[in-house]
Design an enzyme around this catalytic site. Structure first.
Site, PDB file in Angstrom:
ATOM      1  N   ARG A   1       6.436  55.010  37.916  1.00  0.00           N
ATOM      2  CA  ARG A   1       7.050  54.230  38.985  1.00  0.00           C
ATOM      3  C   ARG A   1       6.226  52.965  39.278  1.00  0.00           C
ATOM      4  O   ARG A   1       6.769  51.875  39.442  1.00  0.00           O
ATOM      5  CB  ARG A   1       7.155  55.085  40.246  1.00  0.00           C
ATOM      6  CG  ARG A   1       8.355  54.707  41.075  1.00  0.00           C
ATOM      7  CD  ARG A   1       8.666  55.708  42.150  1.00  0.00           C
ATOM      8  NE  ARG A   1      10.114  55.694  42.384  1.00  0.00           N
ATOM      9  CZ  ARG A   1      10.701  56.306  43.396  1.00  0.00           C
ATOM     10  NH1 ARG A   1      10.007  56.995  44.253  1.00  0.00           N
ATOM     11  NH2 ARG A   1      12.004  56.225  43.551  1.00  0.00           N
TER      12      ARG A   1
ATOM     13  N   PRO B   1      11.629  66.078  51.355  1.00  0.00           N
ATOM     14  CA  PRO B   1      12.909  66.737  51.053  1.00  0.00           C
ATOM     15  C   PRO B   1      13.093  68.015  51.873  1.00  0.00           C
ATOM     16  O   PRO B   1      12.132  68.512  52.469  1.00  0.00           O
ATOM     17  CB  PRO B   1      12.785  67.077  49.572  1.00  0.00           C
ATOM     18  CG  PRO B   1      11.318  67.144  49.304  1.00  0.00           C
ATOM     19  CD  PRO B   1      10.664  66.201  50.257  1.00  0.00           C
TER      20      PRO B   1
ATOM     21  N   LYS C   1      26.446  55.349  47.803  1.00  0.00           N
ATOM     22  CA  LYS C   1      27.125  54.217  48.442  1.00  0.00           C
ATOM     23  C   LYS C   1      26.966  53.022  47.515  1.00  0.00           C
ATOM     24  O   LYS C   1      26.212  53.108  46.541  1.00  0.00           O
ATOM     25  CB  LYS C   1      26.547  53.932  49.823  1.00  0.00           C
ATOM     26  CG  LYS C   1      25.077  53.543  49.786  1.00  0.00           C
ATOM     27  CD  LYS C   1      24.469  53.454  51.160  1.00  0.00           C
ATOM     28  CE  LYS C   1      24.659  52.104  51.785  1.00  0.00           C
ATOM     29  NZ  LYS C   1      23.749  51.883  52.915  1.00  0.00           N
TER      30      LYS C   1
ATOM     31  N   CYS D   1      19.061  60.843  53.793  1.00  0.00           N
ATOM     32  CA  CYS D   1      18.669  61.016  55.199  1.00  0.00           C
ATOM     33  C   CYS D   1      19.585  61.877  56.046  1.00  0.00           C
ATOM     34  O   CYS D   1      19.123  62.785  56.733  1.00  0.00           O
ATOM     35  CB  CYS D   1      18.554  59.650  55.859  1.00  0.00           C
ATOM     36  SG  CYS D   1      17.015  58.841  55.437  1.00  0.00           S
TER      37      CYS D   1
ATOM     38  N   LYS E   1      14.452  58.773  65.679  1.00  0.00           N
ATOM     39  CA  LYS E   1      14.892  58.569  64.296  1.00  0.00           C
ATOM     40  C   LYS E   1      15.896  59.656  63.891  1.00  0.00           C
ATOM     41  O   LYS E   1      16.972  59.368  63.356  1.00  0.00           O
ATOM     42  CB  LYS E   1      13.662  58.584  63.381  1.00  0.00           C
ATOM     43  CG  LYS E   1      13.965  58.681  61.917  1.00  0.00           C
ATOM     44  CD  LYS E   1      14.568  57.416  61.351  1.00  0.00           C
ATOM     45  CE  LYS E   1      15.005  57.651  59.930  1.00  0.00           C
ATOM     46  NZ  LYS E   1      15.241  56.499  59.137  1.00  0.00           N
TER      47      LYS E   1
ATOM     48  N   ASP F   1       1.040  55.131  44.468  1.00  0.00           N
ATOM     49  CA  ASP F   1       1.909  56.287  44.219  1.00  0.00           C
ATOM     50  C   ASP F   1       1.249  57.154  43.146  1.00  0.00           C
ATOM     51  O   ASP F   1       0.544  56.649  42.273  1.00  0.00           O
ATOM     52  CB  ASP F   1       3.290  55.802  43.734  1.00  0.00           C
ATOM     53  CG  ASP F   1       4.391  56.813  44.010  1.00  0.00           C
ATOM     54  OD1 ASP F   1       5.280  56.519  44.828  1.00  0.00           O
ATOM     55  OD2 ASP F   1       4.359  57.905  43.405  1.00  0.00           O
TER      56      ASP F   1
ATOM     57  N   ASN G   1      20.121  59.013  63.203  1.00  0.00           N
ATOM     58  CA  ASN G   1      20.831  59.439  61.995  1.00  0.00           C
ATOM     59  C   ASN G   1      21.888  60.485  62.310  1.00  0.00           C
ATOM     60  O   ASN G   1      22.977  60.477  61.722  1.00  0.00           O
ATOM     61  CB  ASN G   1      19.844  59.952  60.945  1.00  0.00           C
ATOM     62  CG  ASN G   1      19.277  58.817  60.113  1.00  0.00           C
ATOM     63  OD1 ASN G   1      19.809  57.702  60.134  1.00  0.00           O
ATOM     64  ND2 ASN G   1      18.214  59.070  59.402  1.00  0.00           N
TER      65      ASN G   1
ATOM     66  N   GLU H   1      11.618  54.227  59.915  1.00  0.00           N
ATOM     67  CA  GLU H   1      12.352  53.169  59.222  1.00  0.00           C
ATOM     68  C   GLU H   1      13.845  53.351  59.446  1.00  0.00           C
ATOM     69  O   GLU H   1      14.369  54.424  59.246  1.00  0.00           O
ATOM     70  CB  GLU H   1      12.016  53.264  57.723  1.00  0.00           C
ATOM     71  CG  GLU H   1      12.481  52.088  56.945  1.00  0.00           C
ATOM     72  CD  GLU H   1      12.160  50.796  57.643  1.00  0.00           C
ATOM     73  OE1 GLU H   1      10.993  50.396  57.634  1.00  0.00           O
ATOM     74  OE2 GLU H   1      13.072  50.170  58.234  1.00  0.00           O
TER      75      GLU H   1
HETATM   76  C1  UDX Z   1      20.981  55.875  56.740  1.00  0.00           C
HETATM   77  C2  UDX Z   1      20.896  55.110  58.081  1.00  0.00           C
HETATM   78  O1  UDX Z   1      21.998  54.216  58.189  1.00  0.00           O
HETATM   79  C3  UDX Z   1      19.581  54.348  58.171  1.00  0.00           C
HETATM   80  O2  UDX Z   1      19.454  53.731  59.443  1.00  0.00           O
HETATM   81  C4  UDX Z   1      18.420  55.321  57.956  1.00  0.00           C
HETATM   82  O3  UDX Z   1      17.189  54.620  57.963  1.00  0.00           O
HETATM   83  C5  UDX Z   1      18.580  56.069  56.644  1.00  0.00           C
HETATM   84  O4  UDX Z   1      19.857  56.730  56.608  1.00  0.00           O
HETATM   85  P1  UDX Z   1      21.561  55.216  54.237  1.00  0.00           P
HETATM   86  O5  UDX Z   1      21.571  56.680  53.980  1.00  0.00           O
HETATM   87  O6  UDX Z   1      20.776  54.345  53.320  1.00  0.00           O
HETATM   88  O7  UDX Z   1      21.008  54.908  55.710  1.00  0.00           O
HETATM   89  O8  UDX Z   1      23.057  54.667  54.198  1.00  0.00           O
HETATM   90  P2  UDX Z   1      24.270  54.552  55.236  1.00  0.00           P
HETATM   91  O9  UDX Z   1      24.815  53.188  55.120  1.00  0.00           O
HETATM   92  O10 UDX Z   1      23.915  55.015  56.577  1.00  0.00           O
HETATM   93  O11 UDX Z   1      25.355  55.517  54.582  1.00  0.00           O
HETATM   94  C6  UDX Z   1      25.175  56.923  54.488  1.00  0.00           C
HETATM   95  C7  UDX Z   1      26.401  57.578  53.907  1.00  0.00           C
HETATM   96  O12 UDX Z   1      27.505  57.500  54.802  1.00  0.00           O
HETATM   97  C8  UDX Z   1      26.893  56.933  52.604  1.00  0.00           C
HETATM   98  O13 UDX Z   1      27.289  57.937  51.699  1.00  0.00           O
HETATM   99  C9  UDX Z   1      28.081  56.102  53.044  1.00  0.00           C
HETATM  100  O14 UDX Z   1      28.998  55.884  52.029  1.00  0.00           O
HETATM  101  C10 UDX Z   1      28.656  56.982  54.148  1.00  0.00           C
HETATM  102  N1  UDX Z   1      29.471  56.237  55.127  1.00  0.00           N
HETATM  103  C11 UDX Z   1      28.915  55.265  55.897  1.00  0.00           C
HETATM  104  C12 UDX Z   1      30.826  56.584  55.303  1.00  0.00           C
HETATM  105  O15 UDX Z   1      31.334  57.479  54.631  1.00  0.00           O
HETATM  106  N2  UDX Z   1      31.565  55.911  56.249  1.00  0.00           N
HETATM  107  C13 UDX Z   1      31.036  54.931  57.036  1.00  0.00           C
HETATM  108  O16 UDX Z   1      31.767  54.386  57.878  1.00  0.00           O
HETATM  109  C14 UDX Z   1      29.664  54.597  56.847  1.00  0.00           C
HETATM  110  P1  ADP Z   2      11.883  57.627  50.220  1.00  0.00           P
HETATM  111  O1  ADP Z   2      13.377  57.450  50.124  1.00  0.00           O
HETATM  112  O2  ADP Z   2      11.456  58.386  51.443  1.00  0.00           O
HETATM  113  O3  ADP Z   2      11.128  56.341  50.045  1.00  0.00           O
HETATM  114  P2  ADP Z   2      11.205  58.353  47.474  1.00  0.00           P
HETATM  115  O4  ADP Z   2      11.329  59.685  46.803  1.00  0.00           O
HETATM  116  O5  ADP Z   2      12.021  57.204  46.990  1.00  0.00           O
HETATM  117  O6  ADP Z   2      11.460  58.635  49.035  1.00  0.00           O
HETATM  118  O7  ADP Z   2       9.689  57.886  47.438  1.00  0.00           O
HETATM  119  C1  ADP Z   2       8.591  58.656  47.796  1.00  0.00           C
HETATM  120  C2  ADP Z   2       7.423  58.379  46.828  1.00  0.00           C
HETATM  121  O8  ADP Z   2       6.248  59.041  47.322  1.00  0.00           O
HETATM  122  C3  ADP Z   2       7.636  58.890  45.406  1.00  0.00           C
HETATM  123  O9  ADP Z   2       7.534  57.808  44.502  1.00  0.00           O
HETATM  124  C4  ADP Z   2       6.489  59.916  45.207  1.00  0.00           C
HETATM  125  O10 ADP Z   2       5.942  59.892  43.893  1.00  0.00           O
HETATM  126  C5  ADP Z   2       5.450  59.448  46.206  1.00  0.00           C
HETATM  127  N1  ADP Z   2       4.499  60.483  46.628  1.00  0.00           N
HETATM  128  C6  ADP Z   2       4.762  61.740  47.055  1.00  0.00           C
HETATM  129  N2  ADP Z   2       3.620  62.383  47.392  1.00  0.00           N
HETATM  130  C7  ADP Z   2       2.599  61.524  47.187  1.00  0.00           C
HETATM  131  C8  ADP Z   2       1.151  61.577  47.356  1.00  0.00           C
HETATM  132  N3  ADP Z   2       0.549  62.676  47.838  1.00  0.00           N
HETATM  133  N4  ADP Z   2       0.431  60.492  47.035  1.00  0.00           N
HETATM  134  C9  ADP Z   2       1.038  59.373  46.555  1.00  0.00           C
HETATM  135  N5  ADP Z   2       2.382  59.243  46.386  1.00  0.00           N
HETATM  136  C10 ADP Z   2       3.149  60.294  46.694  1.00  0.00           C
END
Ligand code: UDX
Ligand code: ADP
Length: 460
Positions: free
Chosen positions: A41, A95, A337, A274, A218, A36, A222, A163
């Site tokens: 980190r 982002p 969450k 996501c 993917k 990274d 979502n 993922e």
């Molecule tokens: C999500 C997808 O589930 C996962 O497969 C993908 O890889 C990344 O995005 P995540 O964002 O980590 O995962 O959490 P998730 O459990 O999906 O919850 C997302 C949001 O929805 C949270 O704020 C959660 O509180 C909310 N939620 C979830 C609800 O409000 N109601 C529900 O029934 C389920």
């Molecule tokens: P995610 O939820 O997708 O894993 P994060 O923001 O938690 O996202 O993690 C992404 C990581 O990638 C950060 O720690 C950031 O510093 C790193 N990163 C971004 N651009 C580069 C780069 N060009 N080379 C190495 N690391 C990077």
């Protein structure tokens, strides 16, 4: 099939960290190096004290303890890790763009592009490059173009391996995934990656598709999940005006096996890195192909989610006699969450921002989120000066301080521990009438009303 002995993962975040830890645990013969650009980190990942890991996920610290220094390494030396690996995962953040064309909608791919250029500069031997970050459809094409046009004439195979882990259950999701999706053009490269997963995932769960299907799957997964939440939240508003109860409705529809019971919890609104980003991406892509009906359809999921967050704070203000000016509101939870310290797009941020605009004073308690993070999240919205945010939003180190003398409690995250608090004690120390706005429907209405609270939940 090429046997992989060294893996490099660029990006030590919520996706890269847990995913690589689980790959390393199940493949002791493969060296996995996570790199990274963020040195702090990496230092945190290498900290002797496992409670200091940059990411909190149940079960993660144990796996890091087991593998770190053996076949799992964390480093800032990106070039060496690329050079010595046969397979490179890209897990950097993507982002939503905050500038220029596609601002507020499209994914910002600058980090991905920088990675691709870095790989192209350094690679002297053939590499399999795996997209792990969630990306708009056809990103692989951009990566391929950069690698092939700027590389040292080595062969690059690009795979998409999105993922599906959810935060808070990342380790569990990685250890027993519903499916592993691998998209690509080279059967040999796909096999090399499938072989790594077969160390712990049964072969029938490993799905192979073309690159674009994998990328689009993917985003679609979502979008469908978020759509369920917006759908149940839409019905929750109707429940509040009728005698219907959203928990009963959710249970009744969820027992239909075609609908299923998961992801039907009404809430103050979904957050996380996501859902919103991926839907905005889908909307942007659809519009760029002039598919306006498709774009409008998916955009409505976001519009409903914004409405739900707004509705929550409006109801709170209206109930507190149409003003929260100078009143203390205790927030339980800030993370998007439970079981995570991640706050990206958390509903709490938007609700707090709205209440502060109405001059409320907020005291936040979250078991895993720091005071600095709370302020950073608020400042990012640019609604007022940093001094004003500091004046209006404080963070407590225990829940009882956060709720002392408060006019209302707002439950923003469904942390299990909130259910076990001494609610009699909390009631005694609050202003009367004492209100609870349960944005996660985790407390029992009858119990709370018996204690003396005025209890408001979502869709009840
Ligand atoms: C999500 C997808 O589930 C996962 O497969 C993908 O890889 C990344 O995005 P995540 O964002 O980590 O995962 O959490 P998730 O459990 O999906 O919850 C997302 C949001 O929805 C949270 O704020 C959660 O509180 C909310 N939620 C979830 C609800 O409000 N109601 C529900 O029934 C389920
Ligand atoms: P995610 O939820 O997708 O894993 P994060 O923001 O938690 O996202 O993690 C992404 C990581 O990638 C950060 O720690 C950031 O510093 C790193 N990163 C971004 N651009 C580069 C780069 N060009 N080379 C190495 N690391 C990077």
């Amino acid at each position: 099939m090429k046997l992989i002995k060294n893996i490099c993962c660029i990006g030590a975040g919520y996706v890269g960290g847990p995913t690589m830890a689980v790959i390393a645990k199940n493949n002791p013969h493969i060296n996995v190096t996570i790199v990274d650009i963020n040195a702090d980190r990496i230092a945190a990942w290498n900290d002797e004290d496992l409670s200091k890991l940059p990411i909190y996920e149940p079960g993660l610290a144990d796996i890091v303890k087991e593998t770190r220094g053996k076949n799992l390494f964390f480093s800032t030396d990106i070039d060496t890790a690329i050079d010595t690996s046969e397979m490179i995962f890209i897990s950097v953040n993507t982002p939503t763009k905050t500038y220029g064309k596609g601002k507020g909608m499209a994914a910002d791919l600058k980090y991905i592009e920088l990675c691709a250029r870095n790989i192209a500069d350094v690679a002297k031997t053939d590499k399999i490059v795996v997209e792990k970050s969630t990306l708009p459809v056809r990103t692989a094409e951009a990566i391929k173009s950069i690698l092939h046009n700027t590389g040292n004439h080595v062969k690059f195979d690009i795979l998409s391996n999105p993922e599906f882990l959810a935060e808070g259950t990342a380790v569990e999701d990685l250890l027993s995934p519903d499916r592993v999706l691998i998209g690509g053009e080279s059967e040999e490269a796909i096999e090399s990656l499938a072989n790594i997963y077969r160390s712990w995932v049964s072969p029938e769960k490993i799905l192979k598709t073309n690159l674009w299907s994998s990328e689009l799957s993917k985003l679609t997964a979502n979008a469908f999940l978020a759509q369920r939440i917006s759908s149940i939240n839409a019905i929750s508003e109707l429940c509040e005006l009728t005698e219907a109860n959203i928990n009963e409705v959710a249970k009744a529809i969820g027992m239909d096996s075609r609908i299923g019971s998961k992801f039907l919890k009404a809430s103050v609104g979904f957050g996380g890195s996501c859902f919103q980003k991926d839907i905005l991406n889908l909307v942007y892509i659809a519009r760029s192909y002039n598919l306006h009906a498709v774009a409008d359809y998916w955009e409505q999921v976001i519009i409903m989610n914004d409405h739900q967050k707004r509705r929550f704070s409006d109801r709170l203000i209206k109930t507190l006699y149409n003003t929260v000016s100078g009143k203390k509101i205790g927030f339980l939870g800030w993370a998007f969450k439970k079981d995570t310290n991640d706050t990206r797009e958390s509903a709490a941020i938007y609700v707090a921002d709205h209440l502060v605009s109405e001059q409320a004073h907020i005291a936040v308690y979250d078991p895993k989120v720091s005071a600095v993070k709370v302020q950073t999240d608020l400042n990012y919205l640019n609604s007022r000066s940093e001094e004003d945010n500091l004046k209006h939003v404080v963070t407590a180190t225990n829940p009882y301080d956060a709720l002392k003398d408060a006019h209302a409690v707002a439950i923003m995250t469904e942390w299990d521990e909130f259910k076990t608090y001494d609610w009699h004690k909390i009631y005694t120390h609050m202003k009367k009438p004492a209100f609870i706005f349960d944005g996660r429907n985790i407390l029992d209405k009858h119990t709370m009303e018996t204690i003396g609270f005025e209890y408001y939940a979502i869709g009840q």
